[in-house]
Every structure is written in C-alpha cells, then in structure tokens.
Scaffold this motif. Sequence first.
Motif, mmCIF file in Angstrom:
data_model
loop_
_atom_site.group_PDB
_atom_site.id
_atom_site.type_symbol
_atom_site.label_atom_id
_atom_site.label_comp_id
_atom_site.label_asym_id
_atom_site.label_seq_id
_atom_site.Cartn_x
_atom_site.Cartn_y
_atom_site.Cartn_z
ATOM 1 N N ASN A 1 0.866 -1.177 0.000
ATOM 2 C CA ASN A 1 0.000 0.000 0.000
ATOM 3 C C ASN A 1 0.903 1.227 0.000
ATOM 4 O O ASN A 1 1.735 1.395 0.891
ATOM 5 C CB ASN A 1 -0.911 -0.007 1.233
ATOM 6 C CG ASN A 1 -1.832 1.188 1.290
ATOM 7 O OD1 ASN A 1 -1.397 2.295 1.570
ATOM 8 N ND2 ASN A 1 -3.111 0.954 1.032
ATOM 9 N N ARG A 2 0.731 2.070 -1.008
ATOM 10 C CA ARG A 2 1.660 3.183 -1.188
ATOM 11 C C ARG A 2 1.708 4.101 0.034
ATOM 12 O O ARG A 2 2.790 4.452 0.510
ATOM 13 C CB ARG A 2 1.267 3.997 -2.425
ATOM 14 C CG ARG A 2 2.268 5.105 -2.768
ATOM 15 C CD ARG A 2 1.879 5.779 -4.082
ATOM 16 N NE ARG A 2 0.566 6.389 -4.002
ATOM 17 C CZ ARG A 2 0.338 7.623 -3.542
ATOM 18 N NH1 ARG A 2 1.352 8.362 -3.118
ATOM 19 N NH2 ARG A 2 -0.881 8.115 -3.515
ATOM 20 N N LYS A 3 0.550 4.475 0.555
ATOM 21 C CA LYS A 3 0.526 5.390 1.694
ATOM 22 C C LYS A 3 1.161 4.755 2.929
ATOM 23 O O LYS A 3 1.951 5.384 3.635
ATOM 24 C CB LYS A 3 -0.917 5.806 2.000
ATOM 25 C CG LYS A 3 -1.535 6.693 0.927
ATOM 26 C CD LYS A 3 -2.939 7.132 1.333
ATOM 27 C CE LYS A 3 -3.543 8.058 0.281
ATOM 28 N NZ LYS A 3 -4.915 8.495 0.652
ATOM 29 N N ARG A 4 0.820 3.483 3.172
ATOM 30 C CA ARG A 4 1.385 2.801 4.328
ATOM 31 C C ARG A 4 2.886 2.596 4.150
ATOM 32 O O ARG A 4 3.657 2.718 5.101
ATOM 33 C CB ARG A 4 0.695 1.456 4.535
ATOM 34 C CG ARG A 4 1.237 0.668 5.734
ATOM 35 C CD ARG A 4 0.555 -0.671 5.857
ATOM 36 N NE ARG A 4 -0.856 -0.512 6.178
ATOM 37 C CZ ARG A 4 -1.723 -1.535 6.250
ATOM 38 N NH1 ARG A 4 -1.290 -2.765 6.011
ATOM 39 N NH2 ARG A 4 -2.972 -1.321 6.532
ATOM 40 N N ALA B 1 4.626 5.781 4.849
ATOM 41 C CA ALA B 1 4.596 6.031 6.290
ATOM 42 C C ALA B 1 5.629 5.165 7.021
ATOM 43 O O ALA B 1 6.343 5.649 7.915
ATOM 44 C CB ALA B 1 3.202 5.772 6.844
#
Length: 414
Positions: free
Chosen positions: A210-213, A216
């Motif tokens: 997952n790009r956002k995760r 992060a």
Amino acid sequence: MSLLNSQQTIETQVKRLPERELVALFALMMSLTALSMDAMLPAFPNIAESLAIVDYQKTQWIVSAMILGMVFGEILFGPLSDAIGRKKSILLGISIYIIGSVVALSASSIEVFLLGRMIQGFGVAGPKIASRALIRDMYKGAAMARIMSFVMMVFILVPLLAPSVGQLVLKVADWRWIFALLIAQAAIAGGWLLLRQPETLLKENRIPLNRKRLIADVRVIWRRRDVMAFTVLLGCIFGGLMLHISTAQSIFQDVYNTGDRFPLFFAMLAIGSSIINFSNGKIVLRVGMLRCVIGALSVLLSTAFILLIAALFFDGVPPFALFMGLGMVMFSCFGMVFGNVNAMAMEPLGKTAGLGASLISSLSSMIAIVLSTIAGQFYNFTVIPLASGFVIFSIIALVMLWYGYNYSQRYAEE
C-alpha cells in the motif's frame, strides 16, 4: 477448522529447520552474491578481450553493475517479502537471478553483459533481503547475531574458493561457463528452500503493498537515526570490500606479478575473516555486539593506517609479505562487523523487518558503489588508493557507530 488444528497449522508454518541445515541453506543462497562477484575476478582479462574492453578501469563495472542492480532489487524485495511472505520472495528473486545469468552468459557486447549483471544483482536481492527477514522472524538479539554470524562466515568464506573456481573453469572452458555454475547453484538453493523451509511470516502478520502505508513505514524507519547510522557504517565497510574486489586482480597480477597464484593469495586474505566470523558467534554472547564492532573497527583503522604509511614509504608498493600480513588482519575484521552491525540495525524493526532490510541493504549498497567508484578512479597500479580508502571509510564507520549507539540509548530511555 478447529482451534487445535489451527494452532498445529501455525506451528507447522513457523517450525524451524535444524540449525545446521538452516545455516547451510541460507549460506548457500546468500553466497550467490559473493560467488557472483569473486568467481569473475580471474576472468577480467578474458572478459575484457572477448567484449573488447580497452580501459582497465571499466572492468570495475563488472562488479559495480551487479551491485547497482541489487540496489533496485533491495528496494522491491523488502516490502514484497512483508506482503507475500519470505519464501515466495526468495524464489522469485532466484528465478530473476537465473534469467540475468543467462543474459550475461550469452552476451556478445559489454552493454548486454552489464545488463545481464544488473538483472543478476536485481534477482539476488531476493534471497539476500528476504533471508535476513526470515532469520529475523525466528531469532532476536544475540541469538540472531549468532545465526547471522554463522551464515556470514560462509558468505565470507566463499572468496576462499570462488576465484579458484573461476580460474579452474578458465583452464578447461570459456569464461561463460562460470555463469553456468552460478545457474546450477541458484537452482539447487531454490529447490532446497522450496522443499524444506517453511514460511515464517504468517498471513495475519503480513503487510499488503500500500503506497501510503509504505511511505509512512519508510518515514518511521528513516527517522530511526540509529538504524540509518548503522546503515552508513555498513556502506563504508562494504565500499572498502568493493574497492578491494574491483582492484584485487590488478594488484595481485599487475603490481605483484603473482600470475596463476592470484586465487591463492586472494583466498589467504579471507581466511582471517572466516575464522573471526566463526568465533564471533560465541564471542558476541559473552561481550555483546557493541564491543565486538568497536574492537573490529579499531583494528581495521589502525592496520589500514600502517599499510598507508608503508605504501607511501615504498613508493606505492610495499613488500608483498607486509601487504599480505596487514591485509589478512584488515580483512579479519570484516567478519565481526557485518554480522553484528546487520543485527544491530535490524533489531528495532519488528514487523517491518522486510522493508527495513530492504532500506538498509539498498542504501548501504548505494553508499558502497559511490565510495568504491570514487576511490577506484584514483587507482594507479599502487596500493595507496586501497589503503587510503580503508582509512577514510573506517573513520566514518567509527563515527557512525558512536552516533548510532548513543541515539539508540537515548531512544530506549524515552
């Protein structure tokens, strides 16, 4: 499925292989990296002649191209191993490695050959990264450092035999057959893993891509200054090793005129490292990782400085016996640095061990490429650039160790 059956399934999934078999399997996989570099060394002149390479310094790219491919592979295989599991990631990497070996084996130009080397490096990042994460799944702390030391012992022991293997192939066949041997080793390692090693990252602990995760998690790891400091440390020492590998064939054969005895003397430099690495598995349980690394880096810096002074005194070419004696002491330090610092860098990472291993290896490899390439440009058929490189890299490594350890202590107190 009943609770009992579910528990039995989980236990089966995370069951450990016998320690000796575990070490042998992962040493075989991880040694693909060292063998792919060191078995090529005796073949540098043959490859240069076959592919019409005129400038000797360009032969350094035979090593650097593979490491460059590893940088990009390590970026991928870390998060991939967190998402699909360690075992699948390793098998995928081995498959890509075999493809790259076939490309290099059949190359008729330097451009295609270097492309094959980059694909090799990209693929070998799979077993390199996911194997460390797999070991991290099963062991922690000093126990992990112990297992990593045994694996790294074989990893560093490979240079004892790799140039001899390459030279033996050259006596009976073309240099391209070296790649055939690498393909065979990769296939054996992949089959062994497939049949014997259970997956260690359970499905409920996996982190989907997952790009956002991912961004992060990268930020979290990046902000751990101790992990980053240890990564720079690894990059400096790996850069010194790359500089040695890239110039070893010329130093031994062009500077010291060792001829066909080059693999023997090259192997002698790795003996001390293998012995120390084997001992490190026991020493680290008694004195701790930090003291082991401080001692190793201090000896490395002192010995490299003596070699530099000797090289300057003897117009760049110290007596061969002195070069070998100091070299054996210097390289004996590698075995105690790599296993311990890898464990120190991986320890805080927990479930993001795959991504962490990816960032640590890719960044340290990139640092190593930059440092060894810059230092390699100063190679002038003397020992001075090699000794100077080790002095500078060792000083930076000691500073990074001091900074990383102090930060980790402050972080723990908070």
